[in-house]
Design a protein around this motif. Structure first.
Motif, PDB file in Angstrom:
ATOM      1  N   UNK A  45       0.858  -1.324   0.149  1.00 34.93           N
ATOM      2  CA  UNK A  45       0.026   0.080   0.100  1.00 34.93           C
ATOM      3  C   UNK A  45       0.845   1.200  -0.056  1.00 34.93           C
ATOM      4  N   UNK A  46       2.162   1.158  -0.473  1.00 32.58           N
ATOM      5  CA  UNK A  46       2.814   2.403  -0.464  1.00 32.58           C
ATOM      6  C   UNK A  46       3.612   2.544  -1.765  1.00 32.58           C
ATOM      7  N   UNK A  47       4.328   3.732  -2.142  1.00 33.20           N
ATOM      8  CA  UNK A  47       5.116   3.870  -3.234  1.00 33.20           C
ATOM      9  C   UNK A  47       6.248   4.622  -2.755  1.00 33.20           C
ATOM     10  N   UNK A  48       7.255   4.246  -3.708  1.00 30.22           N
ATOM     11  CA  UNK A  48       8.663   4.990  -3.346  1.00 30.22           C
ATOM     12  C   UNK A  48       8.698   6.103  -4.312  1.00 30.22           C
ATOM     13  N   UNK A  49       9.278   7.112  -3.236  1.00 33.49           N
ATOM     14  CA  UNK A  49       9.520   8.557  -3.847  1.00 33.49           C
ATOM     15  C   UNK A  49      10.886   8.835  -4.345  1.00 33.49           C
ATOM     16  N   UNK A  50      11.835   7.613  -4.209  1.00 35.10           N
ATOM     17  CA  UNK A  50      13.239   7.773  -4.397  1.00 35.10           C
ATOM     18  C   UNK A  50      14.268   7.051  -3.644  1.00 35.10           C
ATOM     19  N   UNK A  51      15.195   6.669  -3.948  1.00 31.30           N
ATOM     20  CA  UNK A  51      16.287   6.013  -3.120  1.00 31.30           C
ATOM     21  C   UNK A  51      17.576   6.757  -3.336  1.00 31.30           C
ATOM     22  N   UNK A  52      18.337   6.885  -2.384  1.00 33.35           N
ATOM     23  CA  UNK A  52      19.767   7.679  -2.279  1.00 33.35           C
ATOM     24  C   UNK A  52      20.635   6.770  -1.092  1.00 33.35           C
ATOM     25  N   UNK A  53      21.859   7.203  -1.751  1.00 39.23           N
ATOM     26  CA  UNK A  53      23.165   6.995  -0.902  1.00 39.23           C
ATOM     27  C   UNK A  53      23.482   8.217  -0.372  1.00 39.23           C
ATOM     28  N   UNK A  54      23.541   8.136   1.033  1.00 37.26           N
ATOM     29  CA  UNK A  54      24.317   9.423   1.904  1.00 37.26           C
ATOM     30  C   UNK A  54      25.051   9.290   2.740  1.00 37.26           C
ATOM     31  N   UNK A  55      25.872  10.341   2.704  1.00 40.78           N
ATOM     32  CA  UNK A  55      27.126  10.196   3.675  1.00 40.78           C
ATOM     33  C   UNK A  55      27.019  10.474   5.005  1.00 40.78           C
ATOM     34  N   UNK A  56      27.531   9.648   5.918  1.00 37.60           N
ATOM     35  CA  UNK A  56      27.419   9.910   7.132  1.00 37.60           C
ATOM     36  C   UNK A  56      27.866  11.260   7.886  1.00 37.60           C
ATOM     37  N   UNK A  69      25.310   4.087   3.739  1.00 32.93           N
ATOM     38  CA  UNK A  69      23.745   4.328   4.183  1.00 32.93           C
ATOM     39  C   UNK A  69      23.067   4.397   2.879  1.00 32.93           C
ATOM     40  N   UNK A  70      21.981   3.861   2.911  1.00 29.71           N
ATOM     41  CA  UNK A  70      21.056   3.990   1.633  1.00 29.71           C
ATOM     42  C   UNK A  70      19.467   4.505   2.608  1.00 29.71           C
ATOM     43  N   UNK A  71      18.947   5.193   1.643  1.00 24.73           N
ATOM     44  CA  UNK A  71      17.560   5.753   2.394  1.00 24.73           C
ATOM     45  C   UNK A  71      16.603   5.719   0.888  1.00 24.73           C
ATOM     46  N   UNK A  72      15.436   5.390   1.625  1.00 24.25           N
ATOM     47  CA  UNK A  72      14.450   5.470   0.507  1.00 24.25           C
ATOM     48  C   UNK A  72      13.156   6.085   1.213  1.00 24.25           C
ATOM     49  N   UNK A  73      12.610   7.044   0.509  1.00 29.99           N
ATOM     50  CA  UNK A  73      11.452   7.827   0.954  1.00 29.99           C
ATOM     51  C   UNK A  73      10.270   7.254   0.315  1.00 29.99           C
ATOM     52  N   UNK A  74       9.230   6.878   1.253  1.00 29.74           N
ATOM     53  CA  UNK A  74       8.209   5.848   1.071  1.00 29.74           C
ATOM     54  C   UNK A  74       6.953   7.007   1.218  1.00 29.74           C
ATOM     55  N   UNK A  75       5.808   6.824   0.495  1.00 34.86           N
ATOM     56  CA  UNK A  75       4.453   7.444   0.884  1.00 34.86           C
ATOM     57  C   UNK A  75       3.307   6.507   0.515  1.00 34.86           C
ATOM     58  N   UNK A  86      -4.086  13.916   2.225  1.00 36.56           N
ATOM     59  CA  UNK A  86      -3.163  13.616   3.262  1.00 36.56           C
ATOM     60  C   UNK A  86      -2.761  12.198   3.197  1.00 36.56           C
ATOM     61  N   UNK A  87      -1.421  11.997   3.241  1.00 33.53           N
ATOM     62  CA  UNK A  87      -0.737  10.729   2.557  1.00 33.53           C
ATOM     63  C   UNK A  87       0.383  10.363   3.868  1.00 33.53           C
ATOM     64  N   UNK A  88       0.438   9.253   4.531  1.00 30.62           N
ATOM     65  CA  UNK A  88       1.362   8.800   5.512  1.00 30.62           C
ATOM     66  C   UNK A  88       2.814   8.888   4.631  1.00 30.62           C
TER      67      UNK A  88
END
Length: 168
Positions: A45-56, A69-75, A86-88
């Motif tokens: 029930x979600x969708x990705x808004x994008x994934x990134x590698x980020x520096x510490x 570190x990898x992050x993935x923004x989800x909505x 309004x979406x979580x």
């Protein structure tokens, strides 16, 4: 919960989730593979808004050691019931350490943050939960108490199943 308060919290979460990764990293990010596959997210029930590698940050390096570190923004795919528009939203983070011991130290200190950081204004340090898989720590972080209390336990259970984690 008061509807206006809930609406405000959800709106704030969307802004804060995006802002968090800009302010808590060294502003260096590059595209990365998804942590959770798009088709799996869709089933949940979600969708990705994008994934990134980020520096510490320097703090993270000093306290927990070097990690990738990898992050993935989800909505959420659908608006909150009774709250059109309004979406979580939340962020999934995967931190990969050179050893199981380093990952364990990070998992035990999942809510740690730099001294002087106001955790009320940066709720994602408090509203996060996760688990460890060998030398990796996976966690979800949000700015919204409602999602943390209601949606995150189910999300983490699905992530554990996806990773083959039976219990911690």
């Amino acid at each position: 919960m008061n509807r206006q308060l809930a609406v405000g919290l959800v709106f704030f979460a969307a802004l804060a989730s995006a802002a968090y990764w800009v302010t808590s990293t060294e502003l260096s990010a590059s595209s990365a593979d998804s942590i959770v596959n798009e088709s799996i997210l869709e089933d949940w029930g979600y969708r990705s808004l994008g994934s990134n590698r980020v520096s510490q940050t320097e703090y993270q390096k000093e306290v927990f050691g070097e990690a990738e570190i990898r992050t993935q923004s989800i909505r959420a795919s659908e608006a909150i019931e009774g709250m059109p528009g309004y979406f979580c939203s939340f962020v999934i983070v995967e931190e990969t350490y050179p050893s199981v011991d380093a990952a364990s130290k990070r998992r035990e200190n999942l809510h740690a943050h730099e001294t002087g950081l106001n955790s009320k204004m940066n709720a994602e340090f408090v509203l996060r939960d996760g688990f460890q898989v060998q030398n990796r720590v996976l966690f979800a972080s949000t700015e919204v108490t409602l999602f943390h209390e209601v949606g995150m336990p189910s999300l983490l259970e699905k992530m554990r199943e996806m990773e083959g984690v039976i219990s911690e």
